[in-house]
Structures are given as structure tokens and as C-alpha cells.
Design a protein around this motif. Structure first.
Motif, PDB file in Angstrom:
ATOM      1  N   VAL A   1      -9.294   0.951 -17.263  1.00 55.14           N
ATOM      2  CA  VAL A   1      -9.924   0.627 -15.976  1.00 55.14           C
ATOM      3  C   VAL A   1     -11.362   0.175 -16.188  1.00 55.14           C
ATOM      4  O   VAL A   1     -11.835  -0.787 -15.564  1.00 55.14           O
ATOM      5  N   PHE A   2     -12.066   0.851 -17.092  1.00 58.84           N
ATOM      6  CA  PHE A   2     -13.444   0.481 -17.411  1.00 58.84           C
ATOM      7  C   PHE A   2     -13.519  -0.953 -17.938  1.00 58.84           C
ATOM      8  O   PHE A   2     -14.354  -1.746 -17.517  1.00 58.84           O
ATOM      9  N   LYS A   3     -12.638  -1.281 -18.875  1.00 59.08           N
ATOM     10  CA  LYS A   3     -12.641  -2.620 -19.463  1.00 59.08           C
ATOM     11  C   LYS A   3     -12.342  -3.680 -18.418  1.00 59.08           C
ATOM     12  O   LYS A   3     -12.951  -4.766 -18.411  1.00 59.08           O
ATOM     13  N   LYS A   4     -11.426  -3.378 -17.514  1.00 57.01           N
ATOM     14  CA  LYS A   4     -11.068  -4.329 -16.462  1.00 57.01           C
ATOM     15  C   LYS A   4     -12.237  -4.549 -15.511  1.00 57.01           C
ATOM     16  O   LYS A   4     -12.562  -5.688 -15.156  1.00 57.01           O
ATOM     17  N   LYS A   5     -12.888  -3.458 -15.091  1.00 58.24           N
ATOM     18  CA  LYS A   5     -14.025  -3.578 -14.172  1.00 58.24           C
ATOM     19  C   LYS A   5     -15.225  -4.221 -14.858  1.00 58.24           C
ATOM     20  O   LYS A   5     -15.976  -4.976 -14.247  1.00 58.24           O
ATOM     21  N   GLN A   6     -15.403  -3.921 -16.143  1.00 60.16           N
ATOM     22  CA  GLN A   6     -16.532  -4.483 -16.869  1.00 60.16           C
ATOM     23  C   GLN A   6     -16.422  -5.997 -17.000  1.00 60.16           C
ATOM     24  O   GLN A   6     -17.425  -6.722 -16.931  1.00 60.16           O
ATOM     25  N   SER A   7     -15.193  -6.486 -17.165  1.00 58.74           N
ATOM     26  CA  SER A   7     -14.980  -7.924 -17.351  1.00 58.74           C
ATOM     27  C   SER A   7     -15.183  -8.724 -16.071  1.00 58.74           C
ATOM     28  O   SER A   7     -15.252  -9.953 -16.104  1.00 58.74           O
ATOM     29  N   GLN A   8     -15.271  -8.034 -14.945  1.00 61.85           N
ATOM     30  CA  GLN A   8     -15.429  -8.720 -13.672  1.00 61.85           C
ATOM     31  C   GLN A   8     -16.853  -9.183 -13.409  1.00 61.85           C
ATOM     32  O   GLN A   8     -17.104  -9.966 -12.491  1.00 61.85           O
ATOM     33  N   SER A   9     -17.805  -8.723 -14.210  1.00 62.08           N
ATOM     34  CA  SER A   9     -19.203  -9.089 -13.996  1.00 62.08           C
ATOM     35  C   SER A   9     -19.958  -9.034 -15.311  1.00 62.08           C
ATOM     36  O   SER A   9     -19.670  -8.202 -16.172  1.00 62.08           O
ATOM     37  N   LEU A  10     -20.924  -9.956 -15.467  1.00 57.75           N
ATOM     38  CA  LEU A  10     -21.749  -9.953 -16.667  1.00 57.75           C
ATOM     39  C   LEU A  10     -22.703  -8.766 -16.678  1.00 57.75           C
ATOM     40  O   LEU A  10     -23.069  -8.245 -17.732  1.00 57.75           O
TER      41      LEU A  10
ATOM     42  N   VAL B   1     -19.607   5.006 -18.098  1.00 59.20           N
ATOM     43  CA  VAL B   1     -18.827   4.861 -19.327  1.00 59.20           C
ATOM     44  C   VAL B   1     -19.630   4.082 -20.372  1.00 59.20           C
ATOM     45  O   VAL B   1     -19.610   4.423 -21.564  1.00 59.20           O
ATOM     46  N   GLU B   2     -20.354   3.051 -19.932  1.00 54.52           N
ATOM     47  CA  GLU B   2     -21.187   2.296 -20.865  1.00 54.52           C
ATOM     48  C   GLU B   2     -22.268   3.178 -21.483  1.00 54.52           C
ATOM     49  O   GLU B   2     -22.579   3.052 -22.673  1.00 54.52           O
TER      50      GLU B   2
ATOM     51  N   PRO C   1     -23.331  -4.853 -15.621  1.00 59.87           N
ATOM     52  CA  PRO C   1     -22.586  -3.647 -15.240  1.00 59.87           C
ATOM     53  C   PRO C   1     -22.893  -3.233 -13.804  1.00 59.87           C
ATOM     54  O   PRO C   1     -24.058  -3.145 -13.410  1.00 59.87           O
ATOM     55  N   GLN C   2     -21.842  -2.998 -13.039  1.00 60.11           N
ATOM     56  CA  GLN C   2     -22.017  -2.616 -11.643  1.00 60.11           C
ATOM     57  C   GLN C   2     -21.213  -1.369 -11.337  1.00 60.11           C
ATOM     58  O   GLN C   2     -20.079  -1.219 -11.803  1.00 60.11           O
ATOM     59  N   GLY C   3     -21.815  -0.492 -10.559  1.00 59.37           N
ATOM     60  CA  GLY C   3     -21.123   0.723 -10.152  1.00 59.37           C
ATOM     61  C   GLY C   3     -21.399   1.900 -11.070  1.00 59.37           C
ATOM     62  O   GLY C   3     -21.705   1.727 -12.246  1.00 59.37           O
ATOM     63  N   VAL C   4     -21.268   3.090 -10.505  1.00 55.26           N
ATOM     64  CA  VAL C   4     -21.534   4.321 -11.249  1.00 55.26           C
ATOM     65  C   VAL C   4     -20.523   4.497 -12.392  1.00 55.26           C
ATOM     66  O   VAL C   4     -20.886   4.900 -13.494  1.00 55.26           O
TER      67      VAL C   4
END
Length: 269
Positions: A53-62, A72-73, A64-67
Motif C-alpha cells: 500500500v505504501f509503494k502504491k501511494k508513494q508512486s502517486q506523487s513525487l 513509512v518513509e 510524499p503526502q499523508g501521515v
């Protein structure tokens, strides 16, 4: 009405016995799948889901967005900078996958074990010994790759020490190296086991002081039930401490693994 503490010893003994490995499938004499194996698998699956889930959300924006993504980063960067770059120098990229994996697996199991009704996969000595063995084999292989089998064995004795003192020191170093396997396994197991026994004991105390009021209400039973609030308050404090301990023990396990790798690859011991 008896003293609620009269049955505390029996309840605690039952609590401790509940931490014994019990086979869900098969048996322990031949081949069995215990409750700790089950919760270990659950923790690993949850960890993989979080990472996917982290990888999927991370790829959506250059950026990092969201808690969740930032959290995780931060964990990944913490492992990279504190345990890998800070200790292993130029070779950190080669060892980062192993250190990050061992940290996240231990952390996931420790955290899952704190959830009421769950057990930590790392709550049995067999699991922590298996994890410690992975770390042990890994840093031994790293030392052999760097120095060769004979060179690594020779490096355990300090340079410049005359015979027969160097032979004695070498034997001590060999024993110390083997002892790392034991200390890694025992440290993790004992901290988690002790913490869960303490939490369970205070939960039992809260229940023992509250149950008499349910069975027969009176001023005395109501007073005893009020005392259970104290036990619950202490339990919540211990619960918070155990969350910290779960994180610290994962950090210590991964950090020591990184230190052992650094020692194994060092030119001089």
C-alpha cells in the motif's frame, strides 16, 4: 466473600502456561504449526500489505503526502541512515535489504503481539532463535566473503599478540562470536515474554477485583471494583511502555546485526 488475591497465583500460572507453544496443526514431536507460527505469518502478511500500500501511494506523487506515506518513509530512512550508513559505510547498500527486512519483521511481530487477543510471533524462543540464526549466518558469510574462510577465522585473533596468548584470545573470540547467536535470541524473547506476563497479570488483577461486584453487589464489592480502576490504569501505562519496548527491541536486534556485519567485514578486529 474471599480475598480476590487468593486466586491470583493460580490465574498467573494459567497465564504463563498459555504462552507454551501449542500445535494448531500436527504435533510438536514431528511437524506442527503452532499458534506462534500462525501469528508470525499474520504479522509478515500485514507487513507486506503495508509495504505494498505504501509503494502504491508513494508512486502517486513525487512529494510524499499523508501521515501514512511519510511515516513509512521515515522508518525506512531511519534504518538506512542510522543502522546502515552510520555503521556500514560504503557497503551499506549491499546490506540494507537484510537489515531493513530483519527490523521490519521483528517490529511487525512485536506490534501484532501487543494487540489484545493476539500473540507475538517473536514470543517463543524457537522463533527468536531462528531470526538470530539468520543474522548469525549472514554476518559469518559476510566475513568469509571479505576475508576468505581462513582469513576470517584468523581475523578473530588480534594482530600483534604473541603465541600462546593469541591462541587463547582467538578461542575467547570464537566463543564470543557464537554467543552472539544466543544473546540475540534470548534478549528478544525474554523482553517480550516478561512484558506480556506483566500485562496479563494486571489484567487478571483488574478482573479479579471487578468480578465480585457482578456476582453480588454490596458496598464492599463496589469498593473492590473501584480498586480495579487502579489496576486498569497501571495496565494502560504498562501497555504504552510495551509499545515502546516492541520498537526498541526491533531496533536493538537490527542494530546489533548491523554491528556484527561491520565487525565481520572490518580489516582489523
Amino acid at each position: 466473600m474471599g480475598n480476590p488475591l487468593d486466586s491470583l497465583g493460580e490465574e498467573v500460572n494459567e497465564l504463563v502456561s498459555s504462552f507454551t507453544s501449542q500445535p494448531i496443526v500436527g504435533n510438536l514431536d514431528t511437524l506442527g504449526f503452532t499458534q506462534y507460527s500462525f501469528w508470525f505469518a499474520v504479522a509478515v502478511i500485514l507487513m507486506l500489505v503495508v509495504l505494498i500500500v505504501f509503494k502504491k501511494k508513494q508512486s502517486q506523487s513525487l512529494v510524499p503526502q499523508g501521515v501514512f506515506v511519510n511515516g513509512v518513509e521515515y522508518i525506512v530512512e531511519f534504518v538506512r541512515d542510522d543502522m546502515c550508513k552510520g555503521l556500514l559505510g560504503d557497503s551499506w547498500k549491499r546490506h540494507f535489504p537484510f537489515i531493513a527486512t530483519i527490523f521490519l519483521v521483528v517490529l511487525a511481530n512485536n506490534i501484532v503481539g501487543i494487540i489484545p487477543g493476539c500473540k507475538p510471533g517473536t514470543g517463543t524462543i524457537s522463533t527468536t532463535a531462528a531470526l538470530a540464526l539468520c543474522s548469525f549466518v549472514y554476518f559469518i558469510i559476510c566475513g568469509i566473503k571479505k576475508h576468505g574462510a581462513f582469513g576470517y577465522a584468523k581475523s578473530l585473533a588480534p594482530a600483534g599478540v604473541m603465541f600462546p596468548l593469541n591462541a587463547l584470545v582467538w578461542l575467547i573470540e570464537v566463543f564470543s562470536t557464537i554467543l552472539r547467536l544466543v544473546t540475540l535470541a534470548v534478549r528478544l524473547f525474554c523482553n517480550l515474554f516478561a512484558g506480556h506476563v506483566v500485562m496479563g497479570t494486571f489484567a487478571i488483577l483488574a478482573a479479579l477485583f471487578f468480578e465480585p461486584m457482578i456476582e453480588a453487589f454490596s458496598a464492599m464489592t463496589a469498593l473492590q471494583a473501584g480498586a480495579s480502576v487502579l489496576w486498569v490504569g497501571i495496565l494502560l501505562v504498562i501497555y504504552a511502555v510495551e509499545i515502546i519496548v516492541a520498537c526498541v527491541q526491533a531496533y536493538v536486534f537490527a542494530l546489533l546485526s548491523a554491528i556484527y556485519i561491520q565487525i565481520a567485514e572490518a580489516d582489523e578486529h
